[in-house]
Design a protein around this motif. Structure first.
Motif, PDB file in Angstrom:
ATOM      1  N   THR A   1      19.550   6.431   6.904  1.00  0.00           N
ATOM      2  CA  THR A   1      18.768   6.121   5.698  1.00  0.00           C
ATOM      3  C   THR A   1      17.897   4.896   5.935  1.00  0.00           C
ATOM      4  O   THR A   1      18.103   4.155   6.897  1.00  0.00           O
ATOM      5  CB  THR A   1      19.667   5.840   4.483  1.00  0.00           C
ATOM      6  OG1 THR A   1      20.280   4.560   4.611  1.00  0.00           O
ATOM      7  CG2 THR A   1      20.718   6.930   4.294  1.00  0.00           C
ATOM      8  N   GLY A   2      16.943   4.709   5.035  1.00  0.00           N
ATOM      9  CA  GLY A   2      16.102   3.516   5.159  1.00  0.00           C
ATOM     10  C   GLY A   2      15.039   3.448   4.094  1.00  0.00           C
ATOM     11  O   GLY A   2      14.865   4.367   3.278  1.00  0.00           O
ATOM     12  N   ILE A   3      14.356   2.313   4.093  1.00  0.00           N
ATOM     13  CA  ILE A   3      13.193   2.135   3.217  1.00  0.00           C
ATOM     14  C   ILE A   3      12.175   1.311   3.997  1.00  0.00           C
ATOM     15  O   ILE A   3      12.556   0.434   4.790  1.00  0.00           O
ATOM     16  CB  ILE A   3      13.582   1.451   1.882  1.00  0.00           C
ATOM     17  CG1 ILE A   3      12.452   1.544   0.861  1.00  0.00           C
ATOM     18  CG2 ILE A   3      13.996   0.000   2.089  1.00  0.00           C
ATOM     19  CD1 ILE A   3      12.876   1.162  -0.571  1.00  0.00           C
TER      20      ILE A   3
ATOM     21  N   LEU B   1       0.812  -1.219   0.000  1.00  0.00           N
ATOM     22  CA  LEU B   1       0.000   0.000   0.000  1.00  0.00           C
ATOM     23  C   LEU B   1       0.851   1.277   0.000  1.00  0.00           C
ATOM     24  O   LEU B   1       0.539   2.229  -0.706  1.00  0.00           O
ATOM     25  CB  LEU B   1      -0.916   0.000   1.236  1.00  0.00           C
ATOM     26  CG  LEU B   1      -1.908  -1.168   1.305  1.00  0.00           C
ATOM     27  CD1 LEU B   1      -2.631  -1.171   2.649  1.00  0.00           C
ATOM     28  CD2 LEU B   1      -2.917  -1.073   0.159  1.00  0.00           C
ATOM     29  N   PHE B   2       1.897   1.277   0.822  1.00  0.00           N
ATOM     30  CA  PHE B   2       2.718   2.483   0.977  1.00  0.00           C
ATOM     31  C   PHE B   2       4.196   2.129   1.013  1.00  0.00           C
ATOM     32  O   PHE B   2       4.566   1.033   1.441  1.00  0.00           O
ATOM     33  CB  PHE B   2       2.383   3.213   2.289  1.00  0.00           C
ATOM     34  CG  PHE B   2       0.979   3.723   2.360  1.00  0.00           C
ATOM     35  CD1 PHE B   2       0.625   4.916   1.736  1.00  0.00           C
ATOM     36  CD2 PHE B   2       0.006   3.018   3.048  1.00  0.00           C
ATOM     37  CE1 PHE B   2      -0.674   5.389   1.797  1.00  0.00           C
ATOM     38  CE2 PHE B   2      -1.298   3.485   3.110  1.00  0.00           C
ATOM     39  CZ  PHE B   2      -1.639   4.666   2.490  1.00  0.00           C
ATOM     40  N   ALA B   3       4.999   3.102   0.597  1.00  0.00           N
ATOM     41  CA  ALA B   3       6.458   2.955   0.747  1.00  0.00           C
ATOM     42  C   ALA B   3       7.012   4.276   1.261  1.00  0.00           C
ATOM     43  O   ALA B   3       6.452   5.341   0.982  1.00  0.00           O
ATOM     44  CB  ALA B   3       7.092   2.600  -0.595  1.00  0.00           C
ATOM     45  N   ARG B   4       8.090   4.190   2.020  1.00  0.00           N
ATOM     46  CA  ARG B   4       8.769   5.409   2.475  1.00  0.00           C
ATOM     47  C   ARG B   4      10.267   5.232   2.256  1.00  0.00           C
ATOM     48  O   ARG B   4      10.830   4.212   2.637  1.00  0.00           O
ATOM     49  CB  ARG B   4       8.505   5.656   3.960  1.00  0.00           C
ATOM     50  CG  ARG B   4       7.028   5.853   4.246  1.00  0.00           C
ATOM     51  CD  ARG B   4       6.818   6.544   5.570  1.00  0.00           C
ATOM     52  NE  ARG B   4       6.810   5.595   6.666  1.00  0.00           N
ATOM     53  CZ  ARG B   4       6.270   5.877   7.856  1.00  0.00           C
ATOM     54  NH1 ARG B   4       5.714   7.050   8.088  1.00  0.00           N
ATOM     55  NH2 ARG B   4       6.305   4.972   8.812  1.00  0.00           N
ATOM     56  N   VAL B   5      10.872   6.228   1.645  1.00  0.00           N
ATOM     57  CA  VAL B   5      12.314   6.177   1.406  1.00  0.00           C
ATOM     58  C   VAL B   5      12.976   7.316   2.180  1.00  0.00           C
ATOM     59  O   VAL B   5      12.576   8.478   2.046  1.00  0.00           O
ATOM     60  CB  VAL B   5      12.642   6.309  -0.099  1.00  0.00           C
ATOM     61  CG1 VAL B   5      14.153   6.321  -0.305  1.00  0.00           C
ATOM     62  CG2 VAL B   5      11.997   5.188  -0.890  1.00  0.00           C
ATOM     63  N   PHE B   6      13.949   6.953   2.984  1.00  0.00           N
ATOM     64  CA  PHE B   6      14.692   7.926   3.782  1.00  0.00           C
ATOM     65  C   PHE B   6      16.101   8.014   3.200  1.00  0.00           C
ATOM     66  O   PHE B   6      16.905   7.093   3.370  1.00  0.00           O
ATOM     67  CB  PHE B   6      14.773   7.465   5.244  1.00  0.00           C
ATOM     68  CG  PHE B   6      13.432   7.089   5.830  1.00  0.00           C
ATOM     69  CD1 PHE B   6      12.681   8.033   6.507  1.00  0.00           C
ATOM     70  CD2 PHE B   6      12.931   5.806   5.684  1.00  0.00           C
ATOM     71  CE1 PHE B   6      11.445   7.702   7.036  1.00  0.00           C
ATOM     72  CE2 PHE B   6      11.697   5.468   6.210  1.00  0.00           C
ATOM     73  CZ  PHE B   6      10.940   6.407   6.892  1.00  0.00           C
TER      74      PHE B   6
END
Ligand code: NDP
Length: 332
Positions: free
Chosen positions: A240-242, A146-151
């Motif tokens: 950082t992250g995902i 549904l969702f993704a977040r990229v840091f």
């Protein structure tokens, strides 16, 4: 043996790609082209490269060169790819492929027309972490994504604080530098294409001449996923992250938006938190290995020229959204 020519006496070639090419059996870097003869000679000497030259023609006429790695500033990639293809050399080109979509498409078409292999150096899809995420998402381990977040907000190292910050004409700015990588990584892990972009950019401290050094953007993918992206050159301690959030579970990756083979993954679902074990591997060595296999007719490069066109299309849409305040449809 396959000889490579470096087009551009760059930092990335010295720090990562020379080693990655030389890690392949039968491959070596035999020539480097620099626009500055003295720097080119020094670079060749320092990196044990047999010859240095001051013109693209000279490099491309060298019969020992069968493949080129292009890592000049971004406005130069197009003409260099077209010339390399015309000379029958295989091409591994840095991202962003070009400054416009039309140029990037022309580069891909030229390589296809010349029958040479073309790849884009999107390293992150070679990471063991991102490969594991892709595998789990495809297996349905988190249900419907549904969702993704990229840091990916980092501090641009001092030795790289040059054209990225003050040369719009060279394709500087954080969106063409980092957002392109995020898009490629999201396309890879989701197995989906971005269709819409909205973004807001910041020019906080390092970037000049209208360039942005921070951005937050949202992309909508053709499978319905909304992906949030945070990229910067100015942030020292964010990490950082995902994260990929699905209907039945979430995959959390920490310290994975990086050039190094590091980072941790966990799967979080009704059973709690499960650490995911990955065998880390040098991202650039793996990418070059896939390119070299493609030269032998075995498989495709990790990221093709077409992948480079896709990541550029989305990054340009983010840029345009930041400039206009509008939602921008991403060119297919
Ligand atoms: P650099 O600034 O190190 O090199 C780019 C060009 O700048 C070189 O081709 C060189 O020109 C010139 N140059 C380099 N050092 C000097 C110097 N000391 N004085 C004067 N000119 C210099 O860029 P990067 O290596 O950081 O990036 C190059 C390309 O690679 C870009 O397209 C970038 O987006 C991409 N990149 C990709 C990464 C990835 O992981 N995929 C990571 C980092 C960069 P010349 O050759 O004419 O001497």
């Amino acid at each position: 043996a396959i000889g490579w020519g470096l087009i551009g006496a760059s930092t990335i070639a010295a720090e990562h790609m020379l080693g990655a090419i030389r890690a392949q059996a039968g491959h070596d870097v035999v020539a480097v082209m620099s626009s500055n003869a003295r720097r080119g000679r020094e670079y060749a000497e320092k990196n044990a490269i047999a010859s240095a030259c001051g013109s693209l023609d000279e490099l491309l006429q060298n019969p020992a060169v069968q493949a080129v790695y292009i890592s000049t500033t971004n406005e130069l990639h197009k003409a260099q790819v077209l010339a390399a293809a015309a000379a029958g050399k295989h091409v591994l080109c840095e991202k962003p492929l070009a400054l416009t979509l039309a140029d990037a498409r022309e580069m891909v078409a030229a390589c296809a027309g010349a029958g040479v292999v073309m790849a884009t150096n999107h390293h992150l899809r070679n990471a063991a972490t991102h490969r594991k995420i892709r595998e789990l998402v495809a297996q349905g381990a988190i249900g419907k994504p549904l969702f993704a977040r990229v840091f990916h907000a980092v501090y641009l190292p001092e030795h790289l604080q040059g054209w990225r910050l003050d040369r719009p004409e060279a394709g500087g700015g954080v969106i063409l530098d980092i957002t392109v990588h995020d898009v490629d990584t999201l396309r890879f892990v989701l197995g989906a294409e971005p269709v819409d972009a909205v973004g807001l950019a910041q020019s906080a401290s390092l970037a000049r001449h209208g360039l942005e050094d921070g951005v937050m953007a949202v992309l909508r993918f053709d499978n319905g996923v909304l992906a949030q992206i945070h990229d910067a050159f100015t942030v020292k301690h964010a990490g950082t992250g995902i994260e990929i959030h699905g209907a039945t579970g979430s995959i959390i990756g920490r310290n994975v938006m990086t050039q190094r083979p590091v980072g941790e993954l966990v799967l979080r679902n009704a059973d709690g938190e499960t650490p995911l074990v990955v065998e880390h591997e040098n991202l650039y060595v793996r990418g070059v290995a896939a390119f070299c296999a493609a030269l032998r007719g075995q498989g495709q490069p990790a990221a093709s020229g077409a992948d480079g066109v896709r990541s550029l299309a989305a990054a340009l849409a983010v840029l345009q959204s930041c400039k206009t305040g509008q939602r921008i449809a991403i060119a297919p």
